[in-house]
Design a protein around this motif. Sequence first.
Motif, short mmCIF file in Angstrom:
data_model
loop_
_atom_site.label_atom_id
_atom_site.label_comp_id
_atom_site.label_asym_id
_atom_site.label_seq_id
_atom_site.Cartn_x
_atom_site.Cartn_y
_atom_site.Cartn_z
N LYS A 11 -25.13 -4.16 9.34
CA LYS A 11 -25.68 -4.91 10.46
C LYS A 11 -24.62 -5.73 11.22
CE LYS A 11 -29.77 -7.21 11.89
NZ LYS A 11 -30.17 -8.59 11.86
N GLU A 12 -23.76 -6.39 10.47
CA GLU A 12 -22.71 -7.21 11.09
C GLU A 12 -21.86 -6.38 12.05
OE1 GLU A 12 -21.80 -10.70 10.20
OE2 GLU A 12 -23.95 -10.46 9.82
N GLU A 13 -21.43 -5.23 11.52
CA GLU A 13 -20.56 -4.37 12.30
C GLU A 13 -21.31 -3.80 13.51
OE1 GLU A 13 -18.95 -1.06 10.12
OE2 GLU A 13 -18.24 -0.16 11.98
N ALA A 14 -22.57 -3.40 13.28
CA ALA A 14 -23.38 -2.86 14.37
C ALA A 14 -23.50 -3.88 15.49
CB ALA A 14 -24.75 -2.46 13.85
N LEU A 15 -23.72 -5.14 15.08
CA LEU A 15 -23.88 -6.20 16.07
C LEU A 15 -22.61 -6.36 16.90
CD1 LEU A 15 -25.95 -8.43 16.88
CD2 LEU A 15 -24.67 -9.97 15.41
N ALA A 16 -21.48 -6.37 16.19
CA ALA A 16 -20.21 -6.55 16.89
C ALA A 16 -19.94 -5.38 17.85
CB ALA A 16 -19.07 -6.67 15.87
N LEU A 38 -21.78 -3.62 25.26
CA LEU A 38 -22.42 -4.27 26.40
C LEU A 38 -21.39 -5.02 27.25
CD1 LEU A 38 -25.77 -5.54 24.86
CD2 LEU A 38 -25.51 -3.95 26.76
N ASP A 39 -20.38 -5.62 26.57
CA ASP A 39 -19.32 -6.31 27.32
C ASP A 39 -18.60 -5.32 28.22
OD1 ASP A 39 -20.09 -8.47 25.92
OD2 ASP A 39 -18.36 -8.54 24.56
N SER A 63 -22.37 -8.85 29.35
CA SER A 63 -22.25 -9.80 28.24
C SER A 63 -23.24 -10.96 28.37
CB SER A 63 -20.82 -10.34 28.18
OG SER A 63 -20.36 -10.63 29.46
N LYS A 64 -23.83 -11.12 29.56
CA LYS A 64 -24.78 -12.23 29.71
C LYS A 64 -26.23 -11.75 29.58
CE LYS A 64 -22.08 -15.49 32.34
NZ LYS A 64 -21.21 -14.91 33.38
N ARG A 65 -26.43 -10.51 29.20
CA ARG A 65 -27.80 -9.98 29.20
C ARG A 65 -28.22 -9.44 27.82
NH1 ARG A 65 -27.74 -12.26 33.28
NH2 ARG A 65 -28.34 -11.63 35.40
N TYR A 66 -27.55 -9.90 26.76
CA TYR A 66 -27.85 -9.39 25.42
C TYR A 66 -29.34 -9.41 25.10
CZ TYR A 66 -22.89 -9.90 24.14
OH TYR A 66 -21.54 -9.80 24.07
N ASP A 67 -29.99 -10.55 25.39
CA ASP A 67 -31.35 -10.75 24.88
C ASP A 67 -32.43 -10.46 25.91
OD1 ASP A 67 -30.38 -11.46 22.41
OD2 ASP A 67 -30.04 -13.53 23.05
N TYR A 68 -32.06 -9.72 26.95
CA TYR A 68 -33.05 -9.37 27.97
C TYR A 68 -33.76 -8.08 27.58
CZ TYR A 68 -31.34 -12.88 31.25
OH TYR A 68 -31.01 -14.05 31.86
N TYR A 69 -35.06 -8.06 27.86
CA TYR A 69 -35.80 -6.81 27.66
C TYR A 69 -35.61 -5.92 28.90
CZ TYR A 69 -38.11 -8.54 23.50
OH TYR A 69 -38.36 -9.00 22.24
#
Lengths: 238, 250, 237
Positions: B113-118, B124-125, B130-136
């Motif tokens: 999970k850690e690696e997947a997140l990174a 996305l960057d 990079s400012k839209r990670y948590d947008y649906y």
Amino acid sequence: MRPFHPQYIFEALPQLILYLPVTAAIVIGTVFFGSLLGIFLAAGRIRRGRVGRVFANLYIYVIRCVPSIVLLFLIYYGLPEFLNVFGININDAGKGFFVITTFSLLFAASMAEVFRSAYEAVDRGQREAAVSIGLTEFQAFYRIVLPQCVRVAIPNFTNALVNLMKEGSLAYTIGLIDIMGKGQLMIGQNHGSYSLEIYLALFLLYWGLTILVEKGAGIWERRLSPVKQEKGGAGKCS
Amino acid sequence: MLQVKNVQKAFGENQVLRGVTIEVKKGDIVVILGPSGSGKTTLLRCLNFLERADGGTMDFDEIHTELKSASKAVVSKVRKKTAFVFQNYNLFQNKTALENVMEGLAVARKVPKEEALARAKAALDKVGLSKRYDYYPSQLSGGQQQRVGIARAIAVNPDVLLFDEPTSALDPELIGEVLAVMKKLAKEGATMIVVTHEMTFAQEVASKVIFMDGGVIVEQGSAEQIFTKPKEERTIQFLRRVLKDYDYVI
Amino acid sequence: MQLDTQFMLTTFLHVLQGIPVTLNIVVVTLLCAAPLGFLMAVSKSGEGKIGRRIIAAYVSVIRGTPVVLQILFLYSLLPTVLNYLIKGVLGLSFNIFTIDPIFYAYVVFILNTTAVLSEVFRSALSTVNKGQLEAALSIGMSAPQAYVRIIIPQALVSALPNICNTTVSLLKSTSLAFMMTVKDITAIAKIDASFGYNYLEAYLVIFVVYIFLCSGVQGVFHLTERGAAAYKKPAVS
């Protein structure tokens, strides 16, 4: 195990069918009065007036929450007493009166939704286009908007109708003799024997009626649909 | 690296691919052009087994398979070596941008999970979100959604990226941002197969242009060859039509 | 018309004891019918032709006939059949006629609700765009992974309003459980009413009780919907 006589199902059927007109009369009466009330409720929800909207919404909300049998008992036992206060005596009214009253009250709530969603489904531009080519408001409504509303309303109306037919079977609990009531009566006369056969006969009757109504509605809907283009032969690609 | 031979596909009566053969080398940017109905999208979908071809073979690094009878394991292997960018994005509606990108890593490839997140964040960057990670998805514009789609594809480090008309569903003013991301990937050496109508993209970026019509490859060559010295009459007609329509100048 | 308020109060307190019974039937029914209905919805779109026919017929019969008829039929069928099975086939001495009638209610309402929910789930699954499955497969997920993580969560959200409707009509249908001698809300009101012929008061009381219960159910679903559909909220930026 108790004995089971399948042939009795078919012996019972003709006797039950004799009472089909009663079931039909209840349904038709309810559709008539329920739709009338439903139109007013739908108008209340569509129009601007706040009082009408609040009342209509409240009515629909309450009706949606109440089991048919509770309302039926309430009307059957309560309405005569309630109207007595105003000096109206309905103690001699037939059972059919109470049944139709109850189910009209229930059916109206469904119909209000049927009418409203049909009305809202038809694009405003349809009326505007009709008026713009010189039709009167009435012509625009009658010739253009209404036919489209009806087509949209058919599936929901059919649902409500089938529901009414099924719920209507509760009328036997206050002693009305429709097909369900006749079935219970026959079981009583047989001192409880043949109950399975009679219930199965009733299953066949109600199931047949539902299929009939749904098939009929399907045909009606197709006749009102604009001719659809023949589907293209193959899947789209690229 | 990737070669498919004699790909055939019919939908009912309609023969969409009539024996198509293409070869892709590492670092290639292959652009497939053609009028609608020419079979180019179907070809791309066959490469990822979203459609099952009726005939043809595939050689993909060490994998050799019939397209029609490829086993589940082979399909899964091929899908893990490729990534698909859809015309209408197909972002998972119930996941945020970040979750969309992580799914392919954490779930399909069992990346920790850690690696997947990174890696998801890095992807996305890279596409500038990079400012839209948590947008649906429903909270993003079409161009942003397609960039998430691209991030989802590149996050899994595929050997080949498949783009199916990635800008066709976008409003004109949003096309640029998506093409910019694709150009950047091309420059970094990604291997891409792109079905598109964007002629300037093809001219500027493609290392090979394939023109398809009626389920066959009519002509292929370098961008310069196809755009300045097309040999086939059908290619010439197509280019004349689209370049005029789109108001492009050669 | 004089309402006997004293009677209404005692009946109300009585009826409160029936609420757990009513809710018990609703919850047990939903917990059993939901997975069954889902399986049916999935196998309906599956391969087996005979299985599909049987399911379609079952759903059609259940949805085409009155609940009250289903209750009367099963309540006169089940006890004798079970008795025959236990005594005649298994040779046990267990007396089936002492069984809590709520089990018959479970059977009837599970059979009924499963049919309704299978239709709800089927239409919900069809609302999820085909591209969602393709995208999941294209990034290397297996089909089961795609269903569990992508398709089903979305289908559930679009099914929630219909599941709410189903629950409300199930709640209302449980008012017929008194026919199987289950002591639910309606049964208690009926018994109380028959002592002194206070039918009007008794039914008014449960009229209100049902409105509250139904509001509670709708409230729960409303909150769930809001939580589950977070991904549908419009842009904030």
